[in-house]
Structure formats: structure tokens, C-alpha cells
Design a protein around this motif. Structure first.
Motif, mmCIF file in Angstrom:
data_model
loop_
_atom_site.group_PDB
_atom_site.id
_atom_site.type_symbol
_atom_site.label_atom_id
_atom_site.label_comp_id
_atom_site.label_asym_id
_atom_site.label_seq_id
_atom_site.Cartn_x
_atom_site.Cartn_y
_atom_site.Cartn_z
ATOM 1 N N GLU A 108 0.824 -1.206 0.000
ATOM 2 C CA GLU A 108 0.000 0.000 0.000
ATOM 3 C C GLU A 108 0.862 1.261 0.000
ATOM 4 O O GLU A 108 0.479 2.285 -0.567
ATOM 5 N N GLY A 109 2.032 1.178 0.641
ATOM 6 C CA GLY A 109 2.948 2.320 0.583
ATOM 7 C C GLY A 109 3.439 2.558 -0.836
ATOM 8 O O GLY A 109 3.566 3.705 -1.286
ATOM 9 N N LEU A 110 3.704 1.471 -1.542
ATOM 10 C CA LEU A 110 4.148 1.579 -2.928
ATOM 11 C C LEU A 110 3.047 2.167 -3.810
ATOM 12 O O LEU A 110 3.310 3.021 -4.664
ATOM 13 N N VAL A 111 1.816 1.715 -3.598
ATOM 14 C CA VAL A 111 0.688 2.266 -4.351
ATOM 15 C C VAL A 111 0.568 3.762 -4.099
ATOM 16 O O VAL A 111 0.371 4.560 -5.022
ATOM 17 N N PHE A 112 0.689 4.165 -2.830
ATOM 18 C CA PHE A 112 0.608 5.593 -2.489
ATOM 19 C C PHE A 112 1.718 6.386 -3.172
ATOM 20 O O PHE A 112 1.467 7.451 -3.763
ATOM 21 N N ASP A 113 2.945 5.868 -3.110
ATOM 22 C CA ASP A 113 4.082 6.579 -3.711
ATOM 23 C C ASP A 113 3.900 6.750 -5.217
ATOM 24 O O ASP A 113 4.113 7.834 -5.768
ATOM 25 N N LEU A 114 3.517 5.662 -5.884
ATOM 26 C CA LEU A 114 3.378 5.719 -7.338
ATOM 27 C C LEU A 114 2.216 6.611 -7.754
ATOM 28 O O LEU A 114 2.332 7.411 -8.691
ATOM 29 N N ARG A 115 1.094 6.478 -7.060
ATOM 30 C CA ARG A 115 -0.066 7.281 -7.434
ATOM 31 C C ARG A 115 0.219 8.777 -7.279
ATOM 32 O O ARG A 115 -0.104 9.578 -8.158
ATOM 33 N N THR A 116 0.790 9.151 -6.136
ATOM 34 C CA THR A 116 1.064 10.574 -5.924
ATOM 35 C C THR A 116 2.105 11.084 -6.909
ATOM 36 O O THR A 116 2.001 12.217 -7.396
ATOM 37 N N LYS A 117 3.100 10.254 -7.236
ATOM 38 C CA LYS A 117 4.130 10.692 -8.169
ATOM 39 C C LYS A 117 3.569 10.837 -9.574
ATOM 40 O O LYS A 117 3.874 11.816 -10.277
ATOM 41 N N ARG A 166 -3.807 4.206 -15.495
ATOM 42 C CA ARG A 166 -2.437 4.119 -14.973
ATOM 43 C C ARG A 166 -2.414 4.357 -13.467
ATOM 44 O O ARG A 166 -1.623 3.764 -12.740
ATOM 45 N N LEU A 167 -3.268 5.255 -12.994
ATOM 46 C CA LEU A 167 -3.296 5.571 -11.567
ATOM 47 C C LEU A 167 -3.978 4.480 -10.752
ATOM 48 O O LEU A 167 -3.736 4.373 -9.546
ATOM 49 N N ASN A 168 -4.814 3.695 -11.375
ATOM 50 C CA ASN A 168 -5.571 2.684 -10.650
ATOM 51 C C ASN A 168 -5.056 1.279 -10.923
ATOM 52 O O ASN A 168 -4.281 0.726 -10.159
ATOM 53 N N ALA A 169 -5.487 0.697 -12.048
ATOM 54 C CA ALA A 169 -5.179 -0.711 -12.318
ATOM 55 C C ALA A 169 -3.685 -0.972 -12.408
ATOM 56 O O ALA A 169 -3.174 -1.932 -11.819
ATOM 57 N N ASP A 170 -2.950 -0.133 -13.121
ATOM 58 C CA ASP A 170 -1.530 -0.404 -13.327
ATOM 59 C C ASP A 170 -0.715 -0.213 -12.062
ATOM 60 O O ASP A 170 0.229 -0.962 -11.797
ATOM 61 N N VAL A 171 -1.053 0.791 -11.270
ATOM 62 C CA VAL A 171 -0.326 1.007 -10.015
ATOM 63 C C VAL A 171 -0.562 -0.156 -9.063
ATOM 64 O O VAL A 171 0.364 -0.632 -8.398
ATOM 65 N N VAL A 172 -1.805 -0.630 -8.988
ATOM 66 C CA VAL A 172 -2.102 -1.784 -8.130
ATOM 67 C C VAL A 172 -1.386 -3.029 -8.650
ATOM 68 O O VAL A 172 -0.859 -3.832 -7.874
ATOM 69 N N GLY A 173 -1.344 -3.188 -9.971
ATOM 70 C CA GLY A 173 -0.607 -4.323 -10.539
ATOM 71 C C GLY A 173 0.869 -4.249 -10.248
ATOM 72 O O GLY A 173 1.524 -5.273 -10.020
ATOM 73 N N ALA A 174 1.420 -3.037 -10.219
ATOM 74 C CA ALA A 174 2.842 -2.869 -9.926
ATOM 75 C C ALA A 174 3.175 -3.282 -8.494
ATOM 76 O O ALA A 174 4.290 -3.720 -8.207
ATOM 77 N N ARG A 175 2.199 -3.139 -7.591
ATOM 78 C CA ARG A 175 2.424 -3.533 -6.197
ATOM 79 C C ARG A 175 2.823 -5.002 -6.101
ATOM 80 O O ARG A 175 3.634 -5.386 -5.248
ATOM 81 N N GLN A 176 2.270 -5.821 -6.974
ATOM 82 C CA GLN A 176 2.540 -7.257 -6.930
ATOM 83 C C GLN A 176 4.010 -7.565 -7.162
ATOM 84 O O GLN A 176 4.531 -8.552 -6.650
ATOM 85 N N VAL A 221 4.984 -5.521 -16.435
ATOM 86 C CA VAL A 221 4.230 -4.782 -17.451
ATOM 87 C C VAL A 221 3.493 -3.608 -16.808
ATOM 88 O O VAL A 221 3.443 -2.503 -17.358
ATOM 89 N N SER A 222 2.922 -3.832 -15.614
ATOM 90 C CA SER A 222 2.239 -2.741 -14.909
ATOM 91 C C SER A 222 3.214 -1.627 -14.578
ATOM 92 O O SER A 222 2.917 -0.443 -14.766
ATOM 93 N N PHE A 223 4.384 -1.986 -14.057
ATOM 94 C CA PHE A 223 5.400 -0.983 -13.760
ATOM 95 C C PHE A 223 5.816 -0.255 -15.032
ATOM 96 O O PHE A 223 5.989 0.972 -15.041
ATOM 97 N N ASP A 224 5.970 -1.011 -16.099
ATOM 98 C CA ASP A 224 6.400 -0.416 -17.360
ATOM 99 C C ASP A 224 5.394 0.625 -17.842
ATOM 100 O O ASP A 224 5.767 1.703 -18.320
ATOM 101 N N ARG A 225 4.103 0.327 -17.704
ATOM 102 C CA ARG A 225 3.071 1.264 -18.122
ATOM 103 C C ARG A 225 3.048 2.500 -17.227
ATOM 104 O O ARG A 225 2.769 3.610 -17.697
ATOM 105 N N VAL A 226 3.323 2.326 -15.950
ATOM 106 C CA VAL A 226 3.410 3.486 -15.053
ATOM 107 C C VAL A 226 4.613 4.349 -15.420
ATOM 108 O O VAL A 226 4.526 5.585 -15.475
ATOM 109 N N PHE A 227 5.740 3.714 -15.708
ATOM 110 C CA PHE A 227 6.947 4.458 -16.069
ATOM 111 C C PHE A 227 6.772 5.204 -17.390
ATOM 112 O O PHE A 227 7.417 6.224 -17.623
ATOM 113 N N GLU A 228 5.914 4.670 -18.284
ATOM 114 C CA GLU A 228 5.657 5.372 -19.545
ATOM 115 C C GLU A 228 5.096 6.766 -19.283
ATOM 116 O O GLU A 228 5.410 7.720 -19.995
#
Length: 641
Positions: A112-121, A145-155, A333-340
């Protein structure tokens, strides 16, 4: 504004067959970029890894204790040994339960900390993008990107990390225990492992492609819903009778998601069936070989039971290890989409040595505005699929791209004076107002406020200095109070009322049952155009900036409301540097300076009387566009005097 987008997509935007999306590979270095995000939670990671070690040890130790219970307790009929070993099993179970609890807590903290960090960033980064970005990007894709992909990146950091450590460590410990008990049976079991790994390698790339396509389709559907589930989109669909077409387009996307989900389930089930069959065959092999050794007296029965138990626990980690590639690729893939999104370079950036624009004091006048040989063209995006954010990148203008909107434009807006911009549609008037608060940067030349190049100023101080009211007064789905205090969060109740009174909208607000706490609805659609415009003016008056830009701020007002607002503006704009785009005669007559814009250049400048006397473009515009308003405009002007 011209664009360089490609041909319209088929079937109202359907692009789920776009191979550039589904076949795109994860960019190199993505895994390395994940590490800094995980290291922010290093202590939780340490605890997570320690608990996974405990879990692996308990998993590997259990069958060995079971062997001892049979061979050292039950077979020789030593009840004390059986009781002691059973108590040991119970104690290990409690330790394992505590470890799993701590593991879950740490995993939650990290995930959840990772989700918070990525979403806010991501949210902060998108906020820094220029206006051109929002004219091209799909809202639904960004929300995805803020929802599904960030949550997927948490995994990638939680489940994947803990599972990989547990799986590898458990595999090593179990193999060590099996070799200790019987190397012959262990080698026979290991021969079957490649048959577990081969099916997964064949399915992994297909599942990765399906995962990326699912993410993209989810983004498309989210974007479509965002655009259709608001007043403007719903009204457009109804007025043009396209509701059935909208349903058909959405159904096509949803149908493709359904087909992908079915394919993923089939592949997943096929993998499960293959591993189950292989596990059963291997278990039969161990029982056959182990049973023969037991009958021959070379293997104790407790050892055989322990070997079978270890074998069952061995193929669990083997299955996890084989499917981990799919899990890892999904998460990456989720992280990659967030980084895009995070890799999108904003056109408008703040220099490291940017200065704060000095605020005018009681004795200091409002800053002037100067355009010095300014040329500008709207940025073009690389040719990309309209249904994808994967490759969006705005380039600096080059030959052959969008034509110049402004050409070598030079003029000065004197301090504390009102300058009006007039000209035919598409002349570049709104573009000029966008350059003042630096929503875009000029291609060449310089724009100065108070003698400072806007590119040398901090964005915050520039936006604090310049207040803008656009023709389309945007309202958030919030209360009137929330929309007003957006300009000045700390405003008092009396200051809100004073601003509304000055904008001639307080009588309307005070008559509402909830007053300032009335919710205006999506984009303010519960209000009329004139009411929204006056509330927008009240918001500007509440901010009270030294520089004011009005883009057709009175366009939606009737003559009586306009006269009232003009009186408010005349008082509010006194002493402020003002740039006004207006077609209303009343505003233009009151201007200290009128600039006639045509084709991105200043054709004429002067007062209303001077320009009429010159009998040039302004006189022509006046005669063709303002003649019908002359009588009503004269009435308005007389009221202002």
C-alpha cells in the motif's frame, strides 16, 4: 490549433487490434527502476524476508519430524518420543502462524505504501504536463495508470518478492532434505522437473501479451466511460441519436476483454492440469521406487513417508517457480506502463535558478507585459495510436510540422492599463493569452512580465501573479464554496461574499437553499452559462492578481448582466495590468489600448477612436461585427460612465 494526428480509427475509436500495444515488450531497465521504490521500505522488506525464511524452514522441517515420529517413535513404540515430536510440530505451527501474520502485515505496509508513492508521483507528474498534453491524452488511459496499473505494480514488490524468496529457499531446503534421505529417489524426482517448466515457457509470452492487451482495453473502456458519463457526452449522444452506436462500440471492447479473459482462464487451467498430471506421475514413480527399496529393507517406512511428503511440497515451489515468470511479467508490465507516464518530458519546465517574481507592494505598480518578437506554433505529437499512451512524446517544432500561429509578434501592455485584443477568429488572440501565464512556451523571442523573462521565473510565482478567466468557465463537481476557494483556500466567509457581490452573483447564490454549499454538478451544469461566468469572475476577484487575462469573460452574459459585471470589473481591474479578448463594444471602448490581431501579427494598435479614424482593419471589423451591437453597446457604455 492544428494537429498532426493520423487518420480516424475504425468503429468509433476501436483499436484493440493494434499490435504496437499488444506486442510491445517491456523496456530494458524496468526492473532496475523498481528497486528504489522498494528500498524506501527496507526495514519492512527485511522483516518480510526473515518471515519467509521461517516459513521455508518450517515447510522443509515438517516431513523430517514426521519421519522421526514414525521411525524413532511409532515403530519402536516409544510414546515419549512421539509426544515430544508432536509438541514440536505444534510449536512450529504456532511459529509459522506468527511468521505468516508478520509477513502479511509487512506485505501490506510495503504494497500500500508503494501504491501511495506511485499514485502521488504519477498524479504530480501529470499535473506538470503542458496544456498540449491534455489535448491529446485520453483521460481514461491516465486514470487506468493511476488505478489498475499502479495496483498491478504492487505485486512486483510484495507478492512476487516474498513468493520468490520463499519458493527458492523452500526448494533448496527440500532438495537438501530429500538428498539426505535418499539420493536415488531425489534424482528420479528431479528428472521430471523439466516437464513442469516447459509448458510454462510456452505459455508465458502469450499470457504476457494478453495481459498487456487487457490493460489497454480497460484503459479504453475507462476513457470511453469518462467521456460518455458526463453531461456533455451524454447530451451529444442523445442529440445525434448515437446511443446505440455507443453501446455497440463499448460492447466490442467489452467482448474482446471477455475473449481475452476466457483465453487466460483456459491457459491457466491447462497449466494446472499439466502440472497436476505430472505431479501424480512423479508421486507414483516415488511410491514405486521407494516401495521397492522399503520391501528390500534398504529404506525405512518413515523415510518413504517423509520422501513422499517432501515430494508433494517440492512440486508446490516448482509450480510457483514455473508460474512466477508469468506473475513477474504481469507485474513488470504494470510498472512499465506506469513508467511510460513518468517518462513523459514536460515541455514547460522550471529552471534550477528560477527567480520568484516580486509581488507588487502598496507603492509598487502592477508589472507590465512585453512581447518581444515572439513566434509560436503548437507542438505536434509523434504519430501514435489514439487508443494508446505508450509512445506519446511531444517534439520541438521542426520544419513541416504545425504552421506558426504567431509571427514575430511585438507589443507592450502598460502597467495598470487595460489592453483589448480584437481580430477575426483564428487570428491568435487566445494563443497570446496562453503564453502570458506560460501554458505554452514561445518558439522564439521573449515574453516579459515586469521586465523578467517568464522562462526565468518560478511557475508558482508566475501563476500567482497572473489571473485568467477563460470563455469556458470550468467548475469542479463541488460546492460553490469549494470552487471559489480553489483560488484562495484561506478565504474567509466575508471575503467570499464580497467577491460574489462584486461579480454580481451574490443575489443568485443567496437565493439558493444551501447558499455557498450548493453542489454545482458535473462541470457546473446546474448553473446557467452566465452564472458560471460570474462565479468564475468572483473566483478571479478572490485571487486578486496584479495581472488579469480575460478571454471572452462576458461572452455568456446578457446585456443587463454584462453591464453589472463590467461595473465590477472596472473597479476590480483598476490599477491592474489587464489583457482582454472581447467582441463586445463596451469592453473595447473602455480599453486604454486596442491591438488588432490578424494572421498571428499585430496589424493595428491604438484607442477606439484612433482606430476608427484610421479606417483600417479595426474599422472594417467594427462595421461588420459591431454595427448591430452599436446601439446596445452605447447603452452599456453609458451605464459604465
Amino acid at each position: 490549433m492544428t494537429t498532426s494526428d493520423g487518420p480516424p480509427p475504425r468503429a468509433m475509436g476501436l483499436r484493440f487490434d493494434d499490435d504496437s500495444v499488444t506486442k510491445q515488450r517491456v523496456k530494458p531497465g524496468t526492473v532496475r527502476r523498481i528497486i528504489p521504490y522498494a528500498l524506501r521500505y527496507r526495514w519492512q522488506l527485511v522483516a518480510l524476508l526473515l518471515t519467509t525464511v521461517v516459513n521455508a524452514l518450517v515447510t522443509a522441517t515438517g516431513p523430517l519430524i514426521l519421519k522421526m515420529i514414525i521411525d524413532d517413535g511409532i515403530m519402536p513404540k516409544r510414546i515419549g518420543v512421539v509426544v515430544a515430536l508432536c509438541l514440536t510440530v505444534a510449536g512450529l505451527a504456532l511459529v509459522d502462524a506468527l511468521a505468516m501474520y508478520v509477513q502479511t502485515w509487512c506485505s501490506g505496509q510495503i504494497g500500500e505504501g508503494l501504491v501511495f508513492d506511485l499514485r502521488t508521483k504519477v498524479f504530480a507528474h501529470v499535473q506538470q504536463q503542458p496544456l498540449a498534453f491534455f489535448t491529446r491524452a485520453q483521460t481514461g488511459a491516465l486514470v487506468s495508470r493511476l488505478n489498475a496499473d499502479v495496483v498491478g505494480a504492487r505485486q512486483a514488490v510484495t507478492t512476487l518478492l516474498s513468493d520468490s524468496v520463499t519458493t527458492i529457499l523452500t526448494l533448496i531446503l527440500i532438495l537438501g532434505a530429500m538428498f539426505y534421505l535418499s539420493w536415488q529417489i531425489t534424482i528420479a524426482a528431479l528428472v521430471m522437473i523439466p516437464f513442469f517448466l516447459l509448458p510454462v515457457r510456452l505459455l508465458a509470452r502469450r499470457l504476457q501479451r494478453l495481459t498487456r492487451e487487457t490493460m489497454q482495453l480497460d484503459a479504453e473502456m475507462s476513457s470511453m466511460m469518462n467521456e460518455r458519463f458526463n453531461v456533455s457526452g451524454a447530451m451529444l449522444a442523445k442529440l445525434y441519436g448515437r446511443s446505440e452506436d455507443e453501446v455497440s462500440a463499448f460492447s466490442a471492447r467489452a467482448g474482446r476483454v471477455r475473449d481475452i479473459a476466457v483465453s487466460s482462464m483456459v491457459y491457466g487451467r491447462l497449466l494446472f492440469i499439466i502440472t497436476t498430471v505430472l505431479t501424480s506421475l512423479t508421486t507414483a514413480l516415488v511410491y514405486g521406487l521407494g516401495g521397492s527399496l522399503t520391501i528390500d529393507g534398504t529404506l525405512a517406512i518413515g523415510t518413504l513417508v517423509a520422501m513422499v511428503t517432501l515430494l508433494l511440497r517440492l512440486y508446490g515451489p516448482v509450480n510457483q517457480l514455473s508460474t512466477m515468470q508469468v506473475t513477474a511479467m504481469t507485474a513488470i508490465v504494470s510498472f512499465d506502463r506506469v513508467f511510460e507516464v513518468l517518462d513523459l518530458k514536460p515541455l514547460i519546465s522550471e529552471r534550477p535558478d528560477a527567480r520568484v517574481l516580486p509581488a507588487p507592494g502598496p507603492q509598487a505598480p502592477a508589472p507590465d507585459i512585453e512581447f518581444d518578437r515572439v513566434s509560436f506554433r503548437y507542438p505536434s505529437a509523434d504519430e501514435v495510436s489514439l487508443a494508446s499512451l505508450e509512445s506519446i512524446a511531444f517534439r520541438k517544432p521542426e520544419r513541416g510540422e504545425n504552421p506558426l500561429t504567431l509571427r514575430e509578434l511585438s507589443f507592450r501592455v502598460p502597467s495598470g492599463k487595460l489592453t483589448a485584443l480584437v481580430g477575426p477568429s483564428g487570428a491568435g488572440k487566445t494563443t497570446i493569452t496562453h503564453l502570458v501565464p506560460r501554458l505554452y512556451d514561445a518558439v522564439s523571442g521573449a515574453i516579459r512580465i515586469g521586465g523578467h523573462d517568464v522562462r526565468d521565473l518560478t511557475l508558482q510565482s508566475l501563476r500567482d501573479t497572473v489571473g485568467v478567466v477563460t470563455q469556458d468557465a470550468h467548475m469542479f463537481h463541488d460546492t460553490l464554496r469549494g470552487n471559489l476557494t480553489y483560488a484562495r483556500p484561506g478565504a474567509s466567509e466575508q471575503e467570499l461574499i464580497d467577491a460574489c457581490v462584486a461579480a454580481r452573483v451574490w443575489d443568485t447564490i443567496s437565493a439558493l437553499p444551501d447558499g455557498l454549499d450548493t453542489v454545482v454538478g458535473d462541470r457546473g451544469y446546474r448553473l446557467s452559462g452566465g452564472e458560471k461566468q460570474r462565479i468564475s469572475l468572483a473566483r478571479l476577484l478572490l485571487k486578486a492578481p496584479p495581472v488579469v487575462v480575460l478571454d471572452e469573460a462576458t461572452a455568456h452574459l446578457d446585456s443587463e448582466s454584462e453591464a453589472a459585471v463590467q461595473r465590477a470589473l472596472k473597479t476590480a481591474l483598476a490599477g491592474r495590468t489587464s489583457v482582454v479578448i472581447a467582441h463586445r463594444l463596451s469592453t473595447i471602448r473602455e480599453a486604454d489600448q486596442i491591438l488588432v490581431v490578424e494572421g498571428g501579427s499585430i496589424r493595428e494598435s491604438g484607442t477606439h477612436e484612433e482606430l476608427l479614424a484610421a479606417d483600417g482593419l479595426y474599422a472594417t471589423l467594427y462595421q461588420t461585427q459591431f454595427a448591430q451591437q452599436a446601439e446596445s453597446g452605447a447603452d452599456v457604455a453609458s451605464r459604465l460612465r
